[in-house]
Design a protein around this motif. Structure first.
Motif, PDB file in Angstrom:
ATOM      1  N   VAL A  26       0.865  -1.188   0.000  1.00 39.73           N
ATOM      2  CA  VAL A  26       0.000   0.000   0.000  1.00 39.73           C
ATOM      3  C   VAL A  26       0.903   1.240   0.000  1.00 39.73           C
ATOM      4  N   PRO A  27       1.076   1.872  -1.167  1.00 40.31           N
ATOM      5  CA  PRO A  27       1.912   3.074  -1.218  1.00 40.31           C
ATOM      6  C   PRO A  27       1.151   4.309  -0.720  1.00 40.31           C
ATOM      7  N   THR A  28       1.807   5.129   0.121  1.00 39.22           N
ATOM      8  CA  THR A  28       1.184   6.365   0.606  1.00 39.22           C
ATOM      9  C   THR A  28       2.247   7.455   0.751  1.00 39.22           C
ATOM     10  N   MET A  29       1.742   8.662   0.994  1.00 36.83           N
ATOM     11  CA  MET A  29       2.647   9.766   1.335  1.00 36.83           C
ATOM     12  C   MET A  29       2.496  10.128   2.816  1.00 36.83           C
ATOM     13  N   GLY A  30       1.839   9.267   3.584  1.00 33.11           N
ATOM     14  CA  GLY A  30       1.716   9.514   5.027  1.00 33.11           C
ATOM     15  C   GLY A  30       0.606  10.496   5.356  1.00 33.11           C
ATOM     16  N   LEU A  32      -1.695   9.869   7.550  1.00 37.17           N
ATOM     17  CA  LEU A  32      -2.711   8.846   7.280  1.00 37.17           C
ATOM     18  C   LEU A  32      -4.078   9.201   7.867  1.00 37.17           C
ATOM     19  N   HIS A  33      -5.116   8.838   7.135  1.00 34.03           N
ATOM     20  CA  HIS A  33      -6.494   8.987   7.589  1.00 34.03           C
ATOM     21  C   HIS A  33      -7.221   7.680   7.297  1.00 34.03           C
ATOM     22  N   ASP A  34      -8.524   7.692   7.539  1.00 33.68           N
ATOM     23  CA  ASP A  34      -9.287   6.449   7.389  1.00 33.68           C
ATOM     24  C   ASP A  34      -9.293   5.907   5.960  1.00 33.68           C
ATOM     25  N   GLY A  35      -9.110   6.784   4.983  1.00 33.76           N
ATOM     26  CA  GLY A  35      -9.020   6.321   3.593  1.00 33.76           C
ATOM     27  C   GLY A  35      -7.824   5.397   3.434  1.00 33.76           C
ATOM     28  N   HIS A  36      -6.667   5.869   3.909  1.00 37.57           N
ATOM     29  CA  HIS A  36      -5.466   5.031   3.842  1.00 37.57           C
ATOM     30  C   HIS A  36      -5.665   3.734   4.638  1.00 37.57           C
ATOM     31  N   LEU A  37      -6.256   3.880   5.828  1.00 37.75           N
ATOM     32  CA  LEU A  37      -6.373   2.691   6.698  1.00 37.75           C
ATOM     33  C   LEU A  37      -7.335   1.670   6.100  1.00 37.75           C
ATOM     34  N   THR A  38      -8.295   2.159   5.308  1.00 37.80           N
ATOM     35  CA  THR A  38      -9.188   1.223   4.604  1.00 37.80           C
ATOM     36  C   THR A  38      -8.384   0.397   3.599  1.00 37.80           C
ATOM     37  N   LEU A  39      -7.454   1.053   2.899  1.00 37.91           N
ATOM     38  CA  LEU A  39      -6.601   0.300   1.962  1.00 37.91           C
ATOM     39  C   LEU A  39      -5.801  -0.757   2.727  1.00 37.91           C
ATOM     40  N   VAL A  40      -5.289  -0.365   3.893  1.00 38.42           N
ATOM     41  CA  VAL A  40      -4.483  -1.296   4.695  1.00 38.42           C
ATOM     42  C   VAL A  40      -5.327  -2.491   5.131  1.00 38.42           C
ATOM     43  N   LEU A 144      -2.464  -1.985  -3.642  1.00 41.69           N
ATOM     44  CA  LEU A 144      -3.796  -1.373  -3.517  1.00 41.69           C
ATOM     45  C   LEU A 144      -3.677   0.137  -3.598  1.00 41.69           C
ATOM     46  N   PHE A 145      -4.592   0.744  -4.370  1.00 36.55           N
ATOM     47  CA  PHE A 145      -4.622   2.190  -4.561  1.00 36.55           C
ATOM     48  C   PHE A 145      -6.063   2.669  -4.421  1.00 36.55           C
ATOM     49  N   GLY A 146      -6.234   3.938  -4.013  1.00 31.04           N
ATOM     50  CA  GLY A 146      -7.568   4.480  -3.819  1.00 31.04           C
ATOM     51  C   GLY A 146      -8.158   5.041  -5.107  1.00 31.04           C
ATOM     52  N   GLU A 147      -9.461   4.871  -5.259  1.00 27.21           N
ATOM     53  CA  GLU A 147     -10.158   5.489  -6.395  1.00 27.21           C
ATOM     54  C   GLU A 147     -10.249   7.002  -6.218  1.00 27.21           C
ATOM     55  N   LYS A 148      -9.937   7.484  -5.013  1.00 31.66           N
ATOM     56  CA  LYS A 148      -9.875   8.937  -4.775  1.00 31.66           C
ATOM     57  C   LYS A 148      -9.018   9.592  -5.864  1.00 31.66           C
ATOM     58  N   ASP A 149      -7.912   8.931  -6.202  1.00 37.46           N
ATOM     59  CA  ASP A 149      -7.009   9.427  -7.245  1.00 37.46           C
ATOM     60  C   ASP A 149      -7.257   8.588  -8.500  1.00 37.46           C
ATOM     61  N   TRP A 150      -8.423   8.813  -9.113  1.00 35.76           N
ATOM     62  CA  TRP A 150      -8.886   7.952 -10.209  1.00 35.76           C
ATOM     63  C   TRP A 150      -7.907   7.957 -11.372  1.00 35.76           C
ATOM     64  N   VAL A 176      -9.607   0.820  -4.630  1.00 35.60           N
ATOM     65  CA  VAL A 176     -10.484   0.805  -3.452  1.00 35.60           C
ATOM     66  C   VAL A 176     -11.376   2.057  -3.478  1.00 35.60           C
ATOM     67  N   PRO A 177     -12.704   1.879  -3.310  1.00 35.62           N
ATOM     68  CA  PRO A 177     -13.628   3.027  -3.385  1.00 35.62           C
ATOM     69  C   PRO A 177     -13.256   4.153  -2.412  1.00 35.62           C
ATOM     70  N   ILE A 178     -13.665   5.357  -2.759  1.00 37.63           N
ATOM     71  CA  ILE A 178     -13.327   6.555  -1.973  1.00 37.63           C
ATOM     72  C   ILE A 178     -13.969   6.486  -0.588  1.00 37.63           C
ATOM     73  N   VAL A 179     -13.178   6.765   0.428  1.00 37.99           N
ATOM     74  CA  VAL A 179     -13.704   6.872   1.796  1.00 37.99           C
ATOM     75  C   VAL A 179     -13.967   8.354   2.057  1.00 37.99           C
ATOM     76  N   ARG A 180     -15.179   8.644   2.541  1.00 40.77           N
ATOM     77  CA  ARG A 180     -15.617  10.033   2.716  1.00 40.77           C
ATOM     78  C   ARG A 180     -15.877  10.375   4.172  1.00 40.77           C
ATOM     79  N   ALA A 186     -14.515  13.897   0.373  1.00 39.79           N
ATOM     80  CA  ALA A 186     -13.546  12.796   0.270  1.00 39.79           C
ATOM     81  C   ALA A 186     -12.389  13.040   1.238  1.00 39.79           C
ATOM     82  N   MET A 187     -12.025  12.005   1.998  1.00 40.97           N
ATOM     83  CA  MET A 187     -10.885  12.167   2.916  1.00 40.97           C
ATOM     84  C   MET A 187      -9.614  12.414   2.120  1.00 40.97           C
ATOM     85  N   SER A 188      -8.775  13.309   2.645  1.00 39.09           N
ATOM     86  CA  SER A 188      -7.508  13.628   1.988  1.00 39.09           C
ATOM     87  C   SER A 188      -6.562  14.208   3.016  1.00 39.09           C
TER      88      SER A 188
END
Ligand code: AMP
Length: 284
Positions: A26-30, A32-40, A144-150, A176-180, A186-188
């Motif tokens: 799961v690549p991230t830039m840190g 972290l919020h619930d969107g990232h944790l959903t990917l995890v 795994l990547f978020g659909e937030k960044d479609w 992974v669908p966007i977590v809001r 949208a969480m960011s």
């Protein structure tokens, strides 16, 4: 959880994990919020071991962008990831990722050129380059990547196909669908930049998008609907709109009228100095 900052310890940690079974990245830039944790959590459910990377990638920031201001809260992120049962946190130093003399860039044409690619020249070259490196460093069975960044997801899928990264080394890429937030924003990590007043106004973005989608689905004229969406955002206090487009969900070709394939409404807009992006499915 083991935290590693350089390639040699990463490789040792990975060989121990590989002995246990499959690895998800799961690549991230840190920040972290619930969107990232959903990917995890999805990674945890799909693979035997989870590697999360935290790297604020200088290559994907333009000269006037927020590289220096980007939130860096590694200690807090590390606690969150440990609590999720992550096996390895890969948090490379910039010098480990881009050693002296680094000179290679990956450019994915077509899908990376419009929308955010047009608004942020070079951004997706930086994304593709770092993600390719992460795939080579970790050699995960899935990522795994978020659909937030479609658009980012589309660029990564294209690159992975074109460079055969979906061969045995990176078997699968999951979106992974966007977590809001509760109000629909949208969480960011960048939401942290918003003042209280801007945060209250930010909800206009998903709301205006939902209104536009209802109008498109009701058969109203696309150009008028998109113009009304822009108008609504400006009235809500957004400073400027980078784009508001209906696109083919896969190719990201900008559409002048709805088509009989999966479509996506994609918007990038600035509230004060913060750039927010969002996207939603249209039609089926
Ligand atoms: P970032 O740290 O912003 O680079 O994001 C790391 C990963 O988390 C990317 O694959 C993002 O698409 C994903 N992500 C970020 N925000 C969300 C969200 N609200 N819902 C789902 N995934 C997200």
């Amino acid at each position: 959880m083991q935290t590693v900052n350089a390639l040699d310890p990463l490789r040792s940690a990975l060989s121990a994990l590989r002995a246990k079974g499959t690895i998800a990245l799961v690549p991230t830039m840190g920040a972290l919020h619930d969107g990232h944790l959903t990917l995890v959590r999805k990674a945890r459910a799909r693979a035997d071991a989870v590697v999360v990377s935290i790297f604020v990638n200088p290559l994907q920031f333009g000269v006037n962008e927020d590289l220096d201001a980007y939130p860096r809260v590694l200690a807090r992120d590390s606690e969150l990831l440990a609590a999720e049962g992550v096996d390895v946190l890969w948090a490379p130093h910039v010098s480990a990722m881009y050693p002296e003399g680094f000179a290679t860039s990956i450019r994915v044409s077509g899908v990376s050129e419009g929308l955010c690619g047009a608004a942020r020249p070079g951004h997706f070259d930086g994304v593709a380059t770092v993600v390719c490196k992460l795939f080579n460093q970790v050699a995960p069975d899935m990522a795994l990547f978020g659909e937030k960044d479609w658009q980012q997801l589309a660029v990564i899928r294209r690159m992975a196909r074109d460079l055969d990264l979906t061969s045995p080394h990176v078997a699968r890429i999951f979106g992974v669908p966007i977590v809001r937030e509760e109000d629909g924003l949208a969480m960011s990590s960048r939401n942290a930049y918003l003042t209280a007043d801007e945060r209250a106004r930010a909800v206009a973005l998903p709301e205006a998008m939902r209104t536009a989608i209802a109008r498109i689905e009701a058969g109203e004229k696309l150009a008028e609907t998109l113009a009304a969406l822009v108008q609504e955002l400006m009235q809500a206090g957004f400073a400027s709109i980078d784009y508001a487009q209906l696109c083919d969900a896969e190719s990201l070709d900008v559409l002048a009228a709805p088509i009989d394939r999966a479509m996506r409404l994609l918007v990038a807009a600035r509230l004060g100095t913060t750039r927010l992006i969002d996207n939603m499915a249209v039609g089926r």
